[in-house]
Design a protein around this motif. Structure first.
Motif, PDB file in Angstrom:
ATOM      1  N   VAL A 113       0.862  -1.180   0.000  1.00 48.98           N
ATOM      2  CA  VAL A 113       0.000   0.000   0.000  1.00 48.98           C
ATOM      3  C   VAL A 113       0.894   1.223   0.000  1.00 48.98           C
ATOM      4  CG1 VAL A 113      -1.811   1.265   1.201  1.00 48.98           C
ATOM      5  CG2 VAL A 113      -1.791  -1.243   1.275  1.00 48.98           C
ATOM      6  N   THR A 114       0.726   2.107  -0.974  1.00 46.78           N
ATOM      7  CA  THR A 114       1.572   3.287  -1.106  1.00 46.78           C
ATOM      8  C   THR A 114       0.731   4.563  -1.135  1.00 46.78           C
ATOM      9  OG1 THR A 114       1.560   3.085  -3.516  1.00 46.78           O
ATOM     10  CG2 THR A 114       3.371   2.009  -2.343  1.00 46.78           C
ATOM     11  N   GLY A 115       1.416   5.690  -0.956  1.00 43.96           N
ATOM     12  CA  GLY A 115       0.753   6.985  -1.013  1.00 43.96           C
ATOM     13  C   GLY A 115       0.483   7.592   0.344  1.00 43.96           C
ATOM     14  N   ALA A 116       0.727   6.811   1.426  1.00 44.79           N
ATOM     15  CA  ALA A 116       0.438   7.313   2.765  1.00 44.79           C
ATOM     16  C   ALA A 116       1.633   8.011   3.387  1.00 44.79           C
ATOM     17  CB  ALA A 116      -0.027   6.175   3.665  1.00 44.79           C
ATOM     18  N   GLY A 117       2.795   7.955   2.731  1.00 44.14           N
ATOM     19  CA  GLY A 117       3.992   8.555   3.296  1.00 44.14           C
ATOM     20  C   GLY A 117       4.545   7.702   4.421  1.00 44.14           C
ATOM     21  N   GLY A 118       5.470   8.272   5.187  1.00 43.11           N
ATOM     22  CA  GLY A 118       6.026   7.557   6.325  1.00 43.11           C
ATOM     23  C   GLY A 118       7.051   6.524   5.917  1.00 43.11           C
ATOM     24  N   ALA A 119       7.107   5.424   6.669  1.00 43.97           N
ATOM     25  CA  ALA A 119       8.113   4.389   6.471  1.00 43.97           C
ATOM     26  C   ALA A 119       7.871   3.632   5.166  1.00 43.97           C
ATOM     27  CB  ALA A 119       8.102   3.423   7.650  1.00 43.97           C
ATOM     28  N   VAL A 135      -2.910   0.925   7.673  1.00 40.09           N
ATOM     29  CA  VAL A 135      -1.982   1.927   7.147  1.00 40.09           C
ATOM     30  C   VAL A 135      -2.473   3.303   7.576  1.00 40.09           C
ATOM     31  CG1 VAL A 135      -0.939   2.937   5.084  1.00 40.09           C
ATOM     32  CG2 VAL A 135      -1.427   0.481   5.161  1.00 40.09           C
ATOM     33  N   ASP A 136      -1.651   4.047   8.281  1.00 39.92           N
ATOM     34  CA  ASP A 136      -2.034   5.371   8.762  1.00 39.92           C
ATOM     35  C   ASP A 136      -1.964   6.377   7.623  1.00 39.92           C
ATOM     36  OD1 ASP A 136      -1.787   8.053  10.240  1.00 39.92           O
ATOM     37  OD2 ASP A 136      -2.121   6.638  11.885  1.00 39.92           O
ATOM     38  N   GLY A 177       0.992   3.970  15.079  1.00 37.78           N
ATOM     39  CA  GLY A 177       2.105   3.035  15.083  1.00 37.78           C
ATOM     40  C   GLY A 177       1.725   1.583  14.931  1.00 37.78           C
ATOM     41  N   CYS A 178       0.441   1.292  14.821  1.00 38.00           N
ATOM     42  CA  CYS A 178      -0.010  -0.096  14.697  1.00 38.00           C
ATOM     43  C   CYS A 178      -0.158  -0.486  13.223  1.00 38.00           C
ATOM     44  CB  CYS A 178      -1.353  -0.298  15.393  1.00 38.00           C
ATOM     45  SG  CYS A 178      -1.339   0.062  17.162  1.00 38.00           S
ATOM     46  N   ASP A 179       0.433  -1.607  12.841  1.00 40.66           N
ATOM     47  CA  ASP A 179       0.295  -2.130  11.485  1.00 40.66           C
ATOM     48  C   ASP A 179      -0.803  -3.191  11.394  1.00 40.66           C
ATOM     49  OD1 ASP A 179       2.628  -0.738  10.206  1.00 40.66           O
ATOM     50  OD2 ASP A 179       3.688  -1.822  11.791  1.00 40.66           O
ATOM     51  N   GLN A 180      -1.180  -3.741  12.536  1.00 41.39           N
ATOM     52  CA  GLN A 180      -2.342  -4.605  12.643  1.00 41.39           C
ATOM     53  C   GLN A 180      -3.081  -4.212  13.921  1.00 41.39           C
ATOM     54  OE1 GLN A 180      -0.557  -8.711  12.236  1.00 41.39           O
ATOM     55  NE2 GLN A 180      -1.984  -8.821  10.503  1.00 41.39           N
ATOM     56  N   HIS A 212       8.843 -17.224   7.501  1.00 44.09           N
ATOM     57  CA  HIS A 212       8.706 -15.977   8.247  1.00 44.09           C
ATOM     58  C   HIS A 212       9.180 -14.799   7.403  1.00 44.09           C
ATOM     59  CE1 HIS A 212      10.053 -13.109  11.574  1.00 44.09           C
ATOM     60  NE2 HIS A 212       8.741 -13.100  11.557  1.00 44.09           N
ATOM     61  N   LEU A 213       8.257 -13.912   7.021  1.00 42.95           N
ATOM     62  CA  LEU A 213       8.608 -12.771   6.184  1.00 42.95           C
ATOM     63  C   LEU A 213       9.598 -11.863   6.905  1.00 42.95           C
ATOM     64  CD1 LEU A 213       5.255 -11.644   4.529  1.00 42.95           C
ATOM     65  CD2 LEU A 213       6.845 -13.448   3.845  1.00 42.95           C
ATOM     66  N   GLN A 214      10.580 -11.372   6.174  1.00 42.70           N
ATOM     67  CA  GLN A 214      11.564 -10.474   6.751  1.00 42.70           C
ATOM     68  C   GLN A 214      11.042  -9.039   6.705  1.00 42.70           C
ATOM     69  OE1 GLN A 214      14.719 -11.656   8.317  1.00 42.70           O
ATOM     70  NE2 GLN A 214      13.062 -13.153   8.339  1.00 42.70           N
ATOM     71  N   GLU A 215       9.985  -8.820   7.464  1.00 42.95           N
ATOM     72  CA  GLU A 215       9.353  -7.511   7.601  1.00 42.95           C
ATOM     73  C   GLU A 215       9.178  -7.235   9.088  1.00 42.95           C
ATOM     74  OE1 GLU A 215       8.528  -5.359   5.228  1.00 42.95           O
ATOM     75  OE2 GLU A 215       8.858  -6.602   3.460  1.00 42.95           O
ATOM     76  N   SER A 216       9.466  -6.014   9.506  1.00 44.07           N
ATOM     77  CA  SER A 216       9.254  -5.606  10.897  1.00 44.07           C
ATOM     78  C   SER A 216       7.979  -4.775  10.985  1.00 44.07           C
ATOM     79  CB  SER A 216      10.454  -4.791  11.405  1.00 44.07           C
ATOM     80  OG  SER A 216      11.642  -5.574  11.383  1.00 44.07           O
ATOM     81  N   TYR A 217       7.149  -5.076  11.974  1.00 49.24           N
ATOM     82  CA  TYR A 217       5.860  -4.391  12.092  1.00 49.24           C
ATOM     83  C   TYR A 217       5.322  -4.539  13.513  1.00 49.24           C
ATOM     84  CZ  TYR A 217       4.076  -9.167  11.249  1.00 49.24           C
ATOM     85  OH  TYR A 217       3.829 -10.526  11.310  1.00 49.24           O
ATOM     86  N   THR A 218       4.279  -3.786  13.825  1.00 48.74           N
ATOM     87  CA  THR A 218       3.713  -3.768  15.175  1.00 48.74           C
ATOM     88  C   THR A 218       2.271  -4.255  15.168  1.00 48.74           C
ATOM     89  OG1 THR A 218       5.161  -1.968  15.889  1.00 48.74           O
ATOM     90  CG2 THR A 218       3.161  -2.319  17.169  1.00 48.74           C
ATOM     91  N   ILE A 219       2.003  -5.191  16.060  1.00 49.09           N
ATOM     92  CA  ILE A 219       0.664  -5.766  16.242  1.00 49.09           C
ATOM     93  C   ILE A 219       0.045  -5.144  17.489  1.00 49.09           C
ATOM     94  CG2 ILE A 219      -0.611  -7.890  16.709  1.00 49.09           C
ATOM     95  CD1 ILE A 219       1.851  -9.364  15.418  1.00 49.09           C
ATOM     96  N   CYS A 220      -1.183  -4.674  17.380  1.00 44.04           N
ATOM     97  CA  CYS A 220      -1.881  -4.075  18.520  1.00 44.04           C
ATOM     98  C   CYS A 220      -3.215  -4.774  18.747  1.00 44.04           C
ATOM     99  CB  CYS A 220      -2.130  -2.587  18.292  1.00 44.04           C
ATOM    100  SG  CYS A 220      -0.637  -1.611  18.013  1.00 44.04           S
ATOM    101  N   VAL A 221      -3.648  -4.771  19.997  1.00 41.85           N
ATOM    102  CA  VAL A 221      -4.944  -5.328  20.383  1.00 41.85           C
ATOM    103  C   VAL A 221      -5.749  -4.214  21.049  1.00 41.85           C
ATOM    104  CG1 VAL A 221      -6.143  -7.019  21.834  1.00 41.85           C
ATOM    105  CG2 VAL A 221      -4.006  -7.648  20.676  1.00 41.85           C
ATOM    106  N   LYS A 222      -7.008  -4.117  20.719  1.00 44.91           N
ATOM    107  CA  LYS A 222      -7.869  -3.078  21.295  1.00 44.91           C
ATOM    108  C   LYS A 222      -8.033  -3.302  22.788  1.00 44.91           C
ATOM    109  CE  LYS A 222     -12.270  -0.707  20.427  1.00 44.91           C
ATOM    110  NZ  LYS A 222     -13.492  -0.682  19.586  1.00 44.91           N
ATOM    111  N   GLU A 223      -7.803  -2.253  23.563  1.00 44.98           N
ATOM    112  CA  GLU A 223      -7.918  -2.361  25.009  1.00 44.98           C
ATOM    113  C   GLU A 223      -9.348  -2.674  25.421  1.00 44.98           C
ATOM    114  OE1 GLU A 223      -6.085   0.676  27.329  1.00 44.98           O
ATOM    115  OE2 GLU A 223      -4.469   0.996  25.880  1.00 44.98           O
ATOM    116  N   GLY A 224      -9.468  -3.488  26.453  1.00 46.74           N
ATOM    117  CA  GLY A 224     -10.784  -3.976  26.860  1.00 46.74           C
ATOM    118  C   GLY A 224     -11.535  -3.100  27.832  1.00 46.74           C
ATOM    119  N   GLY A 225     -11.053  -1.909  28.114  1.00 49.26           N
ATOM    120  CA  GLY A 225     -11.754  -1.019  29.031  1.00 49.26           C
ATOM    121  C   GLY A 225     -11.149  -1.047  30.426  1.00 49.26           C
TER     122      GLY A 225
END
Length: 335
Positions: A113-119, A135-136, A177-180, A212-225
């Motif tokens: 996915v391109t056009g969003a700038g950043g990394a 993608v932010d 900062g979350c990629d997922q 295992h893909l050689q990609e670095s990324y951040t996984i996030c989980v929605k906080e439960g309250g």
């Protein structure tokens, strides 16, 4: 007077469309009518595109239905940024692309996915049906491009993606900062291209290469309250390769150590690993941050809702043979 809602509607077949005035869906927006909305006064318009398609819809479906989708150098969807959009969320009901090479690098075919700038954008290839990508787009005017790149013909590959332009006030907007971004209180997380079967490409010694893909990324989980105080991570049951990021995983009588073994922090040289902030292994007194090796602990608890995947692009150099990534389960921890 009933106002037709232009934002979203439930289309037939489980898709999401835009509720538009009658007779405008196909003629003005190149969409397909799949049901009624606003008490029958509007039409639920679904935007379905393939190679060369364009859309300004809040939700667009992008597939490999074009005849040259897997043979053209690039098959792309171009998105005009919708009002009040802060992120793209690319759901992958079907994404079956060519495997990475033995080093875990996507070369033959990949999604980006391109056009969003950043990394530098992530390159995703291999078996990824059921995955998603965030993608932010804050600070980017667009347009954005969702593409499958083919460096050669790739018959037998296919995709069907749901691309949502997530509104800035959406309750499902991922933290920066979350990629997922996983939305359920508990669930399953797999690394991109994880599978229980070995990879087809082989290393120079003839053994299976890395899934295992050689990609670095951040996984996030929605906080439960207010009742949630972090996450517990456990390996998927019944899968020998549920955590295989580093190590030579082919039985060898000359290597006396167990094939599957755990390592954390200082025991991990700079190699592929997970960062789990203040991760406390069950039964241990002191937390760890870095987790590598080929065996995940029985359970790891963390006050954080993030896990970072770090890859170093050195599978052959590190003697990482037959690594398949990870398949972990998470649950919210009660306070």
């Amino acid at each position: 007077m009933i106002v037709v809602n232009p934002k979203s509607c439930n289309a037939t077949g489980g898709q999401t469309g835009a509720c538009l005035p009658i007779f405008t869906c196909a003629t003005k927006f190149a969409g397909t009518v799949k049901g009624k909305c606003s008490l029958g006064l509007g039409e639920c318009c679904v935007f379905e595109r393939s190679c060369g398609g364009e859309s300004a819809g809040r939700v667009t479906y992008f597939s490999s239905s074009a005849s040259d989708a897997t043979t053209a150098p690039a098959c792309s969807l171009t998105l005009t940024k919708a009002t009040n959009t802060c992120q793209l969320r690319v759901e992958m009901p079907t994404l079956e692309l060519a495997e990475p090479n033995a080093e875990g690098l996507c070369e033959q075919q990949y999604l980006e996915v391109t056009g969003a700038g950043g990394a530098e954008p992530l390159k995703i290839c291999g078996k990824n049906s059921g995955q998603h990508l965030v993608v932010d787009t804050r600070g980017a005017a667009g347009p954005f491009t969702v593409s499958v790149i083919n460096s050669q013909a790739n018959p037998g590959t296919s995709w069907n993606l749901e691309v949502e332009q997530v509104a800035c006030d959406s309750p499902n907007l991922a933290p920066t900062g979350c990629d997922q971004y996983y939305l359920e209180a508990s669930g399953s997380v797999k690394s991109f291209n994880y599978d229980t079967a070995a990879a087809t490409p082989t290393q120079p010694d003839g053994n299976p290469g890395s899934r295992h893909l050689q990609e670095s990324y951040t996984i996030c989980v929605k906080e439960g309250g207010s009742g949630s105080c972090g996450l517990e991570w456990t390996p998927a049951a019944g899968e020998d390769y549920a955590f295989t990021l580093t190590g030579y995983l082919i039985p060898d009588p000359l290597i006396p150590l167990p094939i599957f073994r755990t390592a954390t922090d200082g025991l991990c040289p700079f190699t592929d690993h997970l960062v789990i902030p203040e991760g406390l292994v069950r039964g241990e007194a002191n937390p760890s941050t870095v987790f590598c090796g080929s065996l995940f602990p029985e359970a790891v608890t963390s006050p954080s809702y993030r896990v970072t995947v770090v890859a170093n692009n050195g599978e052959v150099a590190d003697n990482d043979i037959d690594n398949r990534g990870f398949h972990l389960l998470y649950n919210q921890r009660s306070c």
